[in-house]
Design a protein around this motif. Structure first.
Motif, mmCIF file in Angstrom:
data_model
loop_
_atom_site.group_PDB
_atom_site.id
_atom_site.type_symbol
_atom_site.label_atom_id
_atom_site.label_comp_id
_atom_site.label_asym_id
_atom_site.label_seq_id
_atom_site.Cartn_x
_atom_site.Cartn_y
_atom_site.Cartn_z
ATOM 1 N N UNK A 256 0.580 -1.156 -0.163
ATOM 2 C CA UNK A 256 -0.339 0.302 0.267
ATOM 3 C C UNK A 256 1.031 1.400 0.069
ATOM 4 N N UNK A 257 2.059 0.976 0.719
ATOM 5 C CA UNK A 257 2.979 2.645 0.858
ATOM 6 C C UNK A 257 3.917 2.764 -0.495
ATOM 7 N N UNK A 258 3.478 1.738 -1.652
ATOM 8 C CA UNK A 258 3.923 1.889 -2.935
ATOM 9 C C UNK A 258 3.423 2.501 -3.961
ATOM 10 N N UNK A 259 1.519 2.628 -3.566
ATOM 11 C CA UNK A 259 0.873 2.640 -4.570
ATOM 12 C C UNK A 259 1.164 4.190 -5.080
ATOM 13 N N UNK A 260 0.718 4.079 -6.307
ATOM 14 C CA UNK A 260 1.589 5.436 -7.306
ATOM 15 C C UNK A 260 0.474 6.909 -6.797
ATOM 16 N N UNK A 261 1.047 8.090 -6.911
ATOM 17 C CA UNK A 261 0.774 9.471 -6.749
ATOM 18 C C UNK A 261 -1.030 9.944 -7.238
ATOM 19 N N UNK A 262 -0.577 9.014 -8.376
ATOM 20 C CA UNK A 262 -2.072 9.272 -9.225
ATOM 21 C C UNK A 262 -3.046 8.296 -8.934
ATOM 22 N N UNK A 263 -2.817 7.240 -7.959
ATOM 23 C CA UNK A 263 -4.382 6.126 -7.482
ATOM 24 C C UNK A 263 -4.322 7.294 -5.769
ATOM 25 N N UNK A 264 -3.791 7.629 -5.289
ATOM 26 C CA UNK A 264 -4.005 8.732 -4.446
ATOM 27 C C UNK A 264 -4.784 9.425 -4.694
ATOM 28 N N UNK A 265 -4.742 10.003 -6.069
ATOM 29 C CA UNK A 265 -5.462 11.378 -6.547
ATOM 30 C C UNK A 265 -6.881 11.049 -7.161
ATOM 31 N N UNK A 326 -9.966 9.101 -22.508
ATOM 32 C CA UNK A 326 -9.362 9.921 -22.267
ATOM 33 C C UNK A 326 -10.631 10.544 -20.787
ATOM 34 N N UNK A 327 -9.637 9.194 -19.856
ATOM 35 C CA UNK A 327 -11.176 9.196 -18.523
ATOM 36 C C UNK A 327 -11.296 10.301 -17.126
ATOM 37 N N UNK A 328 -9.841 10.964 -17.395
ATOM 38 C CA UNK A 328 -9.717 12.277 -16.654
ATOM 39 C C UNK A 328 -10.622 13.184 -17.151
ATOM 40 N N UNK A 329 -10.379 13.422 -18.309
ATOM 41 C CA UNK A 329 -11.490 15.083 -18.890
ATOM 42 C C UNK A 329 -12.655 14.180 -18.560
ATOM 43 N N UNK A 336 -17.737 19.017 -12.571
ATOM 44 C CA UNK A 336 -17.847 20.028 -12.882
ATOM 45 C C UNK A 336 -19.087 20.784 -12.751
ATOM 46 N N UNK A 337 -19.957 19.096 -13.657
ATOM 47 C CA UNK A 337 -21.534 18.759 -13.352
ATOM 48 C C UNK A 337 -22.448 19.265 -12.070
ATOM 49 N N UNK A 432 -8.954 16.208 -9.658
ATOM 50 C CA UNK A 432 -8.630 15.628 -11.138
ATOM 51 C C UNK A 432 -7.582 16.255 -11.596
ATOM 52 N N UNK A 433 -7.762 18.042 -11.048
ATOM 53 C CA UNK A 433 -7.068 18.712 -11.792
ATOM 54 C C UNK A 433 -5.501 18.269 -11.446
ATOM 55 N N UNK A 434 -5.119 18.240 -10.539
ATOM 56 C CA UNK A 434 -3.849 17.360 -9.954
ATOM 57 C C UNK A 434 -3.747 15.925 -10.854
#
Length: 477
Positions: A256-265, A326-329, A336-337, A432-434
């Motif tokens: 768990x401590x090695x999960x990437x930053x993107x997963x924590x976001x 484009x999942x993040x978009x 926003x909606x 999301x922006x980060x």
């Protein structure tokens, strides 16, 4: 599969013999695990797996007025029914995912979690029948132990069977069926309560308990789906001669401590978003009665609009995300909606059907685009743990926010509550922006187009085949 795992399986052949069938040979399209028709059959049971859990999860919201009156509660006490559902999952979702990956396996784990859902709902109903609110809380606690872990199992099943171009669509279909359960609950439980009251001759705890006991039938239906799905998954594993955890890697709690930053976001987005959805729906019935002068029936109807729209919209939106990528978009658009919808409910007297319809579409879109992204950033052998950790954090947020929402409503009113929900959505939007920036800088997979992602998967497949061919001589020795 090891001998220990074989003995642990509830669904293996009695004599332990492997099936002689081979994919594509003397098998009909519906019985061949490599064929689309067979996977559609599996998907049907996969979707119904969570139907009972979602139907019963919002029983308190569908019967909010009746629960408060029959059990003599205030709003804070009523919201404890949601908090007690969420508290066990602060820890158990993570452990549930770990147990799926490391101990039980997906099949046995799913059956165990389905049993917890059934038992919890029966205890919850019994608490009402006996006019013991503390027993109702115990029932929601037990129900919660199985409910969210069952969602982890459902997500893991989806990735195991459909990872690739169909995954977003499958998540959309699963969400659609879950929301169908919630929608049916919102629109039928009031009627069930009224019919039981007519039969008994009065309203009260016994009427409430009987109605909740009737609802438990849906949980037993989902348990049957878990058993059938386990058999089909076991059979496919034998026919295709594949083993769980193909790489031989084993998940460890320290991973768990090695999960990437993107997963924590992704985790932050999930928490910030859902705490502004489920607690709001849990309190929405009285909100629409007080602010817009709706009748109880009208309030129940509009409170279920999010689920009503989600049921048909989720498969379509999942298909759309599959085709475009484009999942993040898409997640950003959904957040926003949702913020716009909550601001409309808070600061205007516009017809609330507009805001609730926007909320339904955005809720569906976020689920279709957000949850599959976990599979883009963690390896397959960590999926159960990652999804479990995600839902653990989500449930910590839901438990805390449910309590806070009840207190805010009792002390400050609905306007302050809506402002609070808007603040939660803003946190999700920042995350999301980060996430977009991190994925862009790391050349990640989450925001790739569908075509680019397909090319990446093909290159990965070819590399894996080349690696296996290179290792084949040493293996034969």
């Amino acid at each position: 599969m090891t001998d220990i795992e074989e003995r642990q399986s509830l669904l293996g052949n009695v004599n332990g013999e492997s099936e002689a069938e081979e994919p594509g040979k003397q098998m009909s399209a519906i019985s061949d695990p490599t064929r689309l028709l067979h996977r559609i059959v599996v998907l049907i049971f996969m979707c119904f797996l969570g139907f009972g859990s979602y139907f019963c999860y919002d029983n308190p919201a569908a019967l909010q007025t009746d629960v408060v009156q029959d059990m003599n509660l205030n709003t804070s006490q009523f919201m404890q029914l949601y908090a007690w559902y969420s508290w066990p999952n602060v820890i158990l979702c993570f452990l549930g995912g770990f147990l799926l990956d490391r101990v039980f396996g997906i099949r046995l784990g799913t059956i165990i979690f389905s049993l917890f859902v059934c038992v919890g709902q029966v205890i919850f109903a019994a608490g009402a029948l006996l006019n013991r609110f503390w027993l109702m809380e115990v029932g929601r606690f037990v129900f919660g132990i199985g409910g969210e872990s069952l969602s982890v199992a459902q997500n893991t099943y989806a990735v195991n069977w459909f990872k690739g171009k169909e995954l977003n669509l499958v998540f959309g279909l699963q969400l659609s069926m879950a929301r169908l359960g919630s929608t049916v609950n919102m629109n039928i439980m009031g009627w069930v309560y009224s019919r039981v009251a007519d039969l008994i001759g009065s309203k009260g705890p016994s009427t409430l308990g009987t109605a909740l006991m009737i609802a438990s039938v849906t949980c037993f239906f989902s348990l049957v789906c878990a058993l059938v799905l386990g058999y089909l998954d076991r059979r496919a594993e034998r026919i295709l001669k594949k083993e769980q955890g193909k790489t031989g890697e084993v998940i460890k709690l320290t991973d768990v401590k090695d999960f990437p930053l993107s997963l924590w976001l992704i985790f932050i987005i999930c928490v910030g978003y859902y705490v502004a959805i489920f607690p709001f729906i849990g309190l929405g019935q009285v909100f629409f009665i007080e602010k817009f002068n709706f009748s109880p029936a009208e309030a129940r109807a509009i409170n279920s609009v999010v689920y009503i729209i989600s049921a048909p919209a989720s498969p379509f939106l999942g298909f759309l995300v599959d085709k475009t990528g484009r999942n993040v978009i898409w997640v950003m658009c959904a957040v926003v909606t949702t913020l716009a919808a909550h601001m409309m409910l808070a600061f205007t007297f516009w017809n609330p059907w507009i805001a609730m319809s926007l909320l339904g579409v955005s809720y569906s879109l976020l689920a279709c685009a957000l949850w599959p992204m976990v599979a883009f950033v963690v390896p397959d052998h960590q999926l159960g743990t990652a999804y479990g950790f995600m839902q653990s954090i989500q449930n910590l947020g839901l438990a805390l926010i449910s309590m806070a929402a009840g207190a805010i409503l009792d002390n400050r009113g609905y306007l302050f509550l809506e402002v609070f929900f808007c603040a939660c959505i803003c946190i999700s939007l920042i995350a999301v922006v980060v996430l977009y920036l991190v994925d862009f800088l790391q050349a990640g997979e989450m925001n790739l187009s569908a075509a680019a992602r397909a090319r990446l998967y093909e290159e990965t497949r070819l590399q894996e085949e080349a690696r296996l061919q290179k290792e084949a001589p040493s293996d034969s020795e």
